[in-house]
Design a protein around this motif. Structure first.
Motif: not given
Length: 68
Positions: A13-19, A21-26, A37-42
């Motif tokens: 859940m944390g990894g997918l959430g970070l991924l 948010v990555d689309f909205l980040a600068s 995000g990838i680390w959490g998912v893997l």
């Protein structure tokens, strides 16, 4: 395996959430969020965390190595 079910679910859940948010980040934060995000998912997918191995932490109730 050294990551238990609850830990895996939280990492997923944390990894997918970070991924997400990555689309909205600068652009300054994009690589950092993508990496975490990838680390959490893997680690959630494989159920194994190298940092847990180094520190001797095991949240998985089943000892896979003992059964082999």
């Amino acid at each position: 395996m050294n990551v238990g079910f609850t830990d895996r679910l939280a990492r997923l859940m944390g990894g997918l959430g970070l991924l997400a948010v990555d689309f909205l980040a600068s652009s300054e934060w994009e690589l950092l969020l993508l990496g975490f995000g990838i680390w959490g998912v893997l680690t959630s997918t494989f159920g194994w965390c190298p940092f847990y191995k180094l520190t001797g932490v095991n949240t998985c109730p089943i000892d896979v190595e003992a059964k082999i």
